[in-house]
Design an enzyme around this catalytic site. Structure first.
Site, PDB file in Angstrom:
ATOM      1  N   ASP A 363      65.595  41.492  77.258  1.00  0.00           N
ATOM      2  CA  ASP A 363      64.752  42.632  77.598  1.00  0.00           C
ATOM      3  C   ASP A 363      64.402  43.463  76.384  1.00  0.00           C
ATOM      4  O   ASP A 363      63.566  44.367  76.478  1.00  0.00           O
ATOM      5  CB  ASP A 363      65.457  43.501  78.645  1.00  0.00           C
ATOM      6  CG  ASP A 363      64.497  44.017  79.694  1.00  0.00           C
ATOM      7  OD1 ASP A 363      63.484  43.340  79.941  1.00  0.00           O
ATOM      8  OD2 ASP A 363      64.759  45.092  80.261  1.00  0.00           O
ATOM      9  N   ASP A 801      72.411  46.385  92.259  1.00  0.00           N
ATOM     10  CA  ASP A 801      73.133  45.264  92.866  1.00  0.00           C
ATOM     11  C   ASP A 801      73.582  45.587  94.279  1.00  0.00           C
ATOM     12  O   ASP A 801      73.411  44.778  95.203  1.00  0.00           O
ATOM     13  CB  ASP A 801      74.329  44.880  91.982  1.00  0.00           C
ATOM     14  CG  ASP A 801      75.123  46.092  91.516  1.00  0.00           C
ATOM     15  OD1 ASP A 801      74.799  47.220  91.953  1.00  0.00           O
ATOM     16  OD2 ASP A 801      76.052  45.924  90.717  1.00  0.00           O
TER      17      ASP A 801
END
Length: 1097
Positions: A363, A801
């Site tokens: 990223d 998550d």
């Protein structure tokens, strides 16, 4: 009446028809048919057997053949009036007993001189017929001969009613089993012994046997089993929960009815805290009532998916593909060597090579990560064959070579030591190259930039432009081939900064072939002999999504969704495993164990398989509860007994269509009180499939259009949901089809696929496919789609998550907790106090965001179980407990300062309630330790850090969460630094002793000081008081010690390394000196100040 009638036949295997009448009703007839599928022949050709010659000799046969015979039955009136049982006994010939006439045989007097052969001997378990071959021609074929009556038989218990008349010349100790062995007799046919000719007999002199056929080919054993906790443990555990709940209720009732009128404010604060603690304990305890354990059987997985079959004669793997995602963002905080070791452990995993694809998400768009991955791909050609050849565990080279144990254990190959030395030398050189990459990239870029600067100046001179003007030459970052790096440059520039760069996809290792490729013997180009090793490597891809200013890139969740789209076009594995860059595969069979749950019966309802997180590099005492075993071994096992464990961000195998936002094929809705009324739903109706098994079609997903949850699957709404890529949309039904169970394992109301349908080569990648994959990772692709809202990882929380797992459970999916015997994955955790507190702060802030969002479990659908809903509600609720923890931790100090207590006096009732509540808590902890397998040390460390986090990170998370919800203040977090591999001679736990000051340390430090000073003041006042109140002193001191014992690891962390005195210690010393001086003045004031000191009294 018992009769026996011979049938004249020229065949050597003449049958004898036996009719048994029992004087039943007239006209009644009953037949018994016992048949054998093969022809019976003689068992022995030995002429020297104990049965050869003499009267009453008997042969042997492989069994008896009995069938109905109605043609040979007399139709006289007398026989029709009886009940008959008719069957035929075939008497085969044997060489040792030739055929004789009936008149030569002696039979009982009732039969006269008619012939009779030796009858049948039937053993208890295995039966064998032994008789001579006789031509029964003295009577007519239809005439019945009487048999001896039942009274004449005295059957041995080892034999049935029909038995042989033993010859008088047989020895009394005749061993039939030994005779059968010596004559090479047969035991018939079955999964114990199978004759080579496929015949149960041993005739024609053929006594050879072969390995029995594979009768377990169609294995009916399940691939997984669910094991409940022993009743001797779980029943007392549930009983203690009820006892403690009742005790808490009575205690709170008693406390409310008996206020402390001397200190009502103190009493009210304590009552509020105790009520909240009871509520919080109940939320945490109720989901733990149904813990389970699960085990997987890899042999059954191999039978179903990797064994030869009619549709898969070569036995190619029929397992579905798995795409593995590894995420990294900053090479400075996440060392490239750590990421490289994780990639190497993935490439060498025990799973079909052609079914694996590994994607690294960078990223940050760093050239350092890119070139480190290229070096990793080169070294993998050495490391992976070495692991396969010698069955290396673990397959992380840094961990393997750093193990302090005998590496020769369980190694039998003679060339292992030589191979290991060569690979170790290569790995040391690989480490040097990886660690020198930052400097080499910088030097290379400086050289190219200097060259470009000279070219620009030369061009300026040639063009006649004023040389005094400065030349703007971009300080680019250069690749080794002499081209600009399209990602982030070392000196940030337009289109080349961390938040502004283009999309990058690079295939480091191409997809492998479907057939194994063997290596060569050791030579100059090959370090060791790989002639028996498969040299193929899984596909390895570098991915860096596009980033542009003005777009919300949604941190890790956005990067994972970009990987989902790119992988759907390039490999489209129906299952996805995601790992952090510091979590490597410790057990090479972990993926197979996880797939056992996905591919077993009922596995089509499982959205993900979560593995526990295990950590390395933690200090032996685990000062800050980094192992977190109470959560991973108690709470998660308990949730596995409900609807499944939560998703914890790494070490999880997903079903791809569950990430796409589809509902499971079947679900259950829970209505009524506590969800006791269940309604089963069929959400995906199976369609009749074509009968042509050779035609393999990617079936579309069948969705119930009446369900609001899945109505978006309609063709007109698909672009609005998944985007404009036709490649991506067409890959969805293919992934759904490949993720199905095989037809022999599918349920009654589920869809399956034919066995062997995935044993086909993967299509090679082409330029058009890579170009399409690059187009779906642009920052504009997700506009006007449901990515991040219903599809993929969910946006809007730093704990994406938990929210992603919650959405799946809310649709009716189930999850599974897979605890392998050998740890599946291992990673690192921050051991520094400040880093640990910031990690907990990020988790708690995400929980507060969940509490104030639509993902609060209060709004869960009926498809989620009641106790599962409580567990998710507790996830969003637990940070608010910190407010009451801080208040309750200060109460002992206030009590000691004021001389008041939360109760008016330490009565017997109060002490009894306190004893019961404390004892039941300890007993519950012991039983949890018993069924979870953790240690008492782990449980106590968790209790300590519960108070440390509750007084530091959790209240800060509540404040930040409220600011974000109310004032819309955005919260940014720094990436948790991953510990690099220590060099030889370095202290492995150096970070543990480093003191990094943070504002999070202020509240617990204040609580410690208040309680210490309060104890000193209270003791002094009580000792010098004319009317000491020891009960209040003992009560206050007891609770203060309870607080201080929980905060001890925090205080120890502030002291730094033993032998080195940080600045904070001097501050503490000064404060303690001042406190002690004031106490001394208070206890023993100077002369002439008695009146002044009396004012304070």
């Amino acid at each position: 009446m018992v009769q026996m009638a011979p049938e004249a036949s020229p065949s050597s295997t003449s049958p004898v028809t036996i009719k048994v009448s029992s004087g039943g009703r007239a006209g009644a007839y009953r037949g018994i048919a016992l048949t054998s599928p093969i022809r019976r022949t003689s068992l022995s050709n030995n002429q020297n057997t104990p049965l050869s010659g003499g009267r009453g000799n008997r042969g042997s046969s492989g069994g008896r053949h009995i069938n109905n015979n109605t043609t040979s039955t007399a139709t006289s009136t007398e026989e029709l009036a009886s009940e008959f049982v008719s069957y035929t006994v075939h008497i085969p010939p044997t060489p040792e007993h030739q055929s004789v006439r009936v008149s030569q045989c002696s039979i009982p007097s009732e039969l006269g001189r008619s012939s009779a052969s030796d009858t049948v001997i039937t053993g208890r378990f295995n039966s064998a017929t032994m008789s001579g071959d006789e031509e029964l021609s003295s009577r007519d074929e239809d005439q019945a001969l009487p048999l001896p009556s039942k009274g004449e038989f005295r059957p041995d218990r080892r034999f049935s009613l029909v038995r042989s008349f033993k010859s008088t010349n047989h020895p009394s100790d005749f061993d039939h089993a030994r005779w059968l062995f010596e004559t090479n007799g047969t035991y018939g046919y079955g999964n114990v012994v199978w004759p080579s000719d496929g015949d149960g007999g041993g005739g024609s002199g053929n006594n050879e046997f072969e390995q029995p056929p594979d009768f377990g080919g169609k294995c009916r054993r399940p691939m997984t089993r669910k094991l409940g906790v022993s009743t001797a443990v779980i029943s007392p555990y549930r009983l203690l929960v009820l006892i403690r709940l009742a005790a808490l209720g009575m205690f709170l009732t008693w406390r409310i009815k008996h206020p402390n009128h001397e200190a009502m404010w103190l009493w009210a604060m304590s009552i509020a805290c105790e009520i909240w603690f009871s509520f919080s304990w109940l939320l945490d305890q109720l989901p733990k009532l149904c813990p389970v354990n699960r085990v997987a059987d890899l042999t059954v997985l191999n039978v179903h998916y990797e064994s030869p079959s009619p549709r898969n004669p070569k036995g190619r793997s029929d397992l579905p593909g798995i795409d593995i995602f590894v995420s990294t963002a900053d090479p400075d905080k996440e060392p490239p060597l750590v990421t490289a070791n994780t990639i190497l452990s993935i490439l060498s995993v025990e799973y079909p090579v052609e079914k694996l694809a590994c994607y690294l998400s960078d990223d940050g768009g760093s050239l350092l990560t890119f070139e480190a991955l290229a070096e990793t791909a080169r070294f993998a050609r050495i490391w992976v064959p070495f692991c396969r050849k010698h069955q290396i565990e673990p397959r992380n080279p840094e961990t393997y070579f750093g193990q302090k144990r005998n590496f020769l254990k369980n190694k039998v190959r003679l060339d292992f030591v030589r191979d290991r030395k060569r690979v170790k030398r290569e790995y040391d050189e690989f480490k040097v190259r990886i660690n020198s990459l930052p400097e080499s990239i910088r030097r290379r870029s400086d050289a190219y930039n200097a060259h470009e600067d000279l070219k620009a100046r030369r061009k300026q001179v040639e063009s006649g432009v004023n040389t005094s003007e400065p030349i703007k030459v971009p300080k680019a970052t250069w690749m080794s081939d002499g081209s600009h790096w399209p990602g982030t440059w070392l000196s940030a520039d337009t289109d080349h900064s961390r938040g502004d760069h283009s999309s990058i996809i690079q295939v480091m290792l191409a997809p492998s072939s479907s057939e194994p490729v063997k290596g060569t013997e050791a030579d100059e180009g090959n370090l060791f002999d790989t002639s028996e090793v498969d040299m193929r490597l899984p596909m390895l891809v570098y991915v860096s999504r596009e980033k542009r200013p003005g777009y919300d890139h949604n941190k890790k969740a956005g990067a994972m969704n970009a990987l989902v789209r790119a992988s759907a076009i390039m490999s489209n594995g129906p299952f996805i495993l995601n790992l952090d860059c510091d979590h490597y595969i410790y057990n090479s069979l972990a993926l197979r164990e996880g797939m056992c749950f996905m591919l077993d019966r009922g596995g089509d309802r499982i959205c993900y398989v979560q593995f526990p997180q295990r950590f390395e590099g933690i200090d032996p005492n685990d000062r800050y509860a980094n192992h977190n075993t109470v959560f991973f071994d108690i709470s998660m096992r308990a949730l596995d007994g409900l609807q499944g464990p939560m998703y914890v961000g790494t070490g999880c195998i997903f079903r791809r269509i569950a990430l796409y936002g589809f509902s499971p094929p079947r679900a259950t809705e829970h209505h009524g009180w506590f969800g006791r009324t269940k309604i089963k739903l069929l959400l995906r109706k199976p369609k009749p499939e074509k009968k042509d098994v050779n035609e393999e079609v990617a079936l579309p997903i069948s969705i119930d259009q009446n369900e609001d949850d899945d109505s978006e699957i309609e063709s007109l709404l698909i672009p609005n949901r998944f985007g404009s890529s036709t490649y991506l949309v067409s890959s969805i039904p293919v992934a759904e089809y490949q993720g199905r169970l095989i037809q022999e394992l599918q349920g009654k109301r589920s869809q399956g696929r034919p066995a062997g349908s995935l044993a086909v080569p993967r299509e090679p990648l082409d330029a058009a496919t890579v170009a399409e994959a690059i187009s779906v990772i642009t920052c504009t692709y997700e506009e006007k789609t449901e990515w991040g809202r219903r599809v993929g990882w969910i946006y809007g929380s730093v704990t994406e998550d938990v929210v992603t797992g919650y959405r799946m459970h809310n649709r009716g999916w189930r999850s599974v907790y897979c605890v392998t015997k050998r740890d599946a994955f291992r990673g690192t955790a921050p051991i520094n106090l400040t880093d640990r507190l910031h990690q907990v702060l990020r988790w708690a802030t995400g929980s507060v965001e969940i509490f104030f969002s639509q993902n609060n479990a209060v709004f869960a659908s009926p498809r989620m179980k009641f106790l599962q809903r409580l567990a998710y509600f507790n996830v969003g609720m637990y940070p608010f407990t910190s407010i009451f923890i801080i208040a309750y931790s200060i109460l002992p100090a206030i009590s000691l300062f004021t001389g008041k207590f939360i109760v008016q006096s330490l009565s017997v009732t109060f002490l009894v309630f306190l004893l019961i509540i404390s004892t039941t808590l300890c007993l519950l902890a012991i039983l949890e330790i018993k069924w979870s397998g953790i240690t008492l040390h782990d449980w106590w460390r968790n209790e300590q850090f519960w108070l440390i986090g509750g007084t530091s990170a959790h209240p800060a998370a509540v404040l930040q969460g409220l600011l974000k919800v109310i004032a819309r203040v955005d919260i940014s977090f720094t990436l948790t630094s991953k510990s690099a591999t220590p060099n030889d001679g370095d202290d492995e736990f150096a970070d543990l002793y480093e003191v990094k000051w943070s504002f999070l340390m202020v509240p617990p430090l204040t609580i410690i000081m208040l309680n210490v000073i309060g104890i000193a003041v209270s003791v002094a006042r009580t000792m010098y008081s004319p009317f000491p109140q020891w009960s209040k002193l003992i009560g206050g001191v007891f609770f203060s010690f309870w607080v201080l014992s929980h905060l001890y690891p925090f205080a120890k962390g502030l002291m730094g390394r033993r032998g080195k005195i940080p600045t904070i210690v001097y501050v503490w010393s000064g404060l303690l000196s001042i406190v002690i001086s004031l106490l001394w003045v208070y206890i023993s004031p100077p002369s002439g100040t008695q009146d002044y000191m009396s004012l304070f009294s």
